[in-house]
Design an enzyme around this catalytic site. Structure first.
Site, short mmCIF file in Angstrom:
data_model
loop_
_atom_site.label_atom_id
_atom_site.label_comp_id
_atom_site.label_asym_id
_atom_site.label_seq_id
_atom_site.Cartn_x
_atom_site.Cartn_y
_atom_site.Cartn_z
N THR A 1 -29.90 2.92 -10.14
CA THR A 1 -28.60 2.40 -10.53
C THR A 1 -27.71 2.45 -9.30
OG1 THR A 1 -27.97 4.62 -11.28
CG2 THR A 1 -28.82 3.11 -12.94
N ASN B 1 -24.96 13.68 -23.32
CA ASN B 1 -24.45 12.33 -23.06
C ASN B 1 -25.55 11.28 -23.27
OD1 ASN B 1 -22.02 13.47 -22.28
ND2 ASN B 1 -22.38 13.23 -20.08
N GLU C 1 -30.41 19.57 -15.47
CA GLU C 1 -29.41 20.60 -15.78
C GLU C 1 -29.96 21.71 -16.67
OE1 GLU C 1 -25.12 18.42 -15.11
OE2 GLU C 1 -25.85 18.53 -17.17
N LYS D 1 -25.28 16.23 -19.26
CA LYS D 1 -26.10 15.03 -19.08
C LYS D 1 -27.04 14.80 -20.25
CE LYS D 1 -25.77 15.03 -14.09
NZ LYS D 1 -24.69 14.05 -14.07
N ASP E 1 -25.44 8.45 -17.25
CA ASP E 1 -26.04 8.96 -18.49
C ASP E 1 -26.11 7.85 -19.54
OD1 ASP E 1 -26.11 11.45 -17.29
OD2 ASP E 1 -24.18 12.05 -18.13
N GLY F 1 -25.29 -3.14 -9.61
CA GLY F 1 -26.24 -3.28 -10.70
C GLY F 1 -27.42 -2.35 -10.56
O1 RIB Z 1 -23.05 13.01 -15.88
C1 RIB Z 1 -21.81 13.49 -16.32
C2 RIB Z 1 -21.94 14.87 -16.87
O2 RIB Z 1 -22.33 15.75 -15.84
C3 RIB Z 1 -20.67 15.45 -17.43
O3 RIB Z 1 -20.49 15.15 -18.78
C4 RIB Z 1 -20.78 16.93 -17.12
O4 RIB Z 1 -20.87 17.71 -18.26
C5 RIB Z 1 -22.00 17.06 -16.22
O5 RIB Z 1 -23.08 17.56 -16.89
#
Ligand code: RIB
Length: 304
Positions: free
Chosen positions: A221, A41, A136, A38, A254, A226
């Site tokens: 979200t 991303n 995370e 996350k 993300d 939307g």
């Molecule tokens: O939100 C998606 C992400 O959650 C993925 O890319 C995975 O790695 C997890 O962290």
């Protein structure tokens, strides 16, 4: 400057006819390897819109090939990786199944992500810092990073995802106290509200109650419905989701968060930030993999 403190993963993705329940096995023809996590991303999503030199990532990877690739990928996306530290644990890895409707189920093996430390971050933050957090990396470390940002008059964007199995009242109370923008999906909004003893009738009410409780702006979200923002003084704004047929929704949330951080650091209106973030998330869903479809600046407006 946007500083993302969070996870870096490698995503192993299998396209399945149906996402298996407990005790079930399904066969997939193959699997794909994508960049994920996350934190990473959100950093990539922000950098694709904000441009070169404006996004920094802090987190941890292992001393392994996955770690090398994860760092190289961030650099290739114009994300500064000076604060990404090597740990003894392996690089985080996510096992993802995606079905025909683009829905997914994810298991994350956290590895190095759970050794991430606020000590890896700069000692001082500046008022123009937009700190972006998720769930995370260790909560206590993220919380301390948020406190330091708040003390420096910076801005804290906290994406409460994934919701931990045991989310206590204290955790949510502490998080709300240091957050300026709380970004959640419908389920996370209800979970956060429940954790602090609220019983809202739905996600809109949850957003309003969380905004009031934390004196912050809560953004929910809601997929095809939307996004909704509720400010601390009760103003409600909405942005529609462009109509698309999703190929893969992994990383859509993300993308929204990263795009929102990019818009915040530019100082656009909250309404405009919501609209751009909704479109960015929709564009992402047109391609497989968490990061592949994240749009660059010139793609914004193409779905309008
Ligand atoms: O939100 C998606 C992400 O959650 C993925 O890319 C995975 O790695 C997890 O962290």
């Amino acid at each position: 400057m946007i500083l993302v403190f969070g996870s870096l993963n490698i995503d192993l993705v299998a396209l399945v006819p149906v996402i298996p329940g407990p005790g079930r096995t399904v066969l997939a023809p193959s699997y794909q390897t994508h960049f994920g996590g996350k934190g990473a991303n959100q950093a990539v999503a922000a950098a694709r819109l904000a441009g070169s030199g404006l996004v920094r990532m802090a987190g941890r990877v292992g001393r392994d090939g996955f770690g090398d690739s994860a760092i190289e990928n961030l650099r290739a996306n114009d994300v500064d990786t000076d604060l990404v530290v090597r740990a003894d644990e392996p690089t985080g890895c996510a096992f993802i199944t995606v079905d025909h409707a683009g829905e997914n189920a994810i298991t994350v093996a956290s590895g190095a992500n759970m050794t991430a430390s606020v000590g890896d971050l700069p000692a001082r933050f500046s008022p123009d810092t937009v700190l972006v957090l998720q769930m995370e990396v260790p909560f206590a470390e993220a919380l301390e990073a948020a406190r330091r940002t708040t003390s420096a008059s910076g801005t804290v964007v906290w994406n409460l995802a994934p919701v931990p199995e045991e989310m206590t009242r204290d955790m949510v109370t502490e998080l709300l106290a240091v957050t300026d923008y709380l970004l959640v999906n419908e389920h996370e909004a209800l979970d956060a509200a429940a954790a602090i003893g609220l019983a809202p009738s739905g996600y809109e009410a949850a957003a309003a109650e969380l905004a009031e409780a934390g004196n912050l702006t809560c953004i929910v979200t809601a997929g095809a419905q939307g996004a909704l923002a509720v400010t601390a003084n009760g103003i409600r704004l909405r942005a529609p989701a462009p109509r698309i047929t999703p190929a893969d929704t992994t990383g859509a949330g993300d993308t929204f968060v990263g795009a929102f951080a990019a818009m915040l650091s530019e100082g656009v209106s909250l309404q405009r930030a919501l609209e751009v973030s909704c479109e960015a998330a929709a564009l992402k869903c047109l391609k497989a993999g968490a990061q592949t479809g994240m749009p660059k600046r010139d793609a914004i407006g193409s779905l309008a």
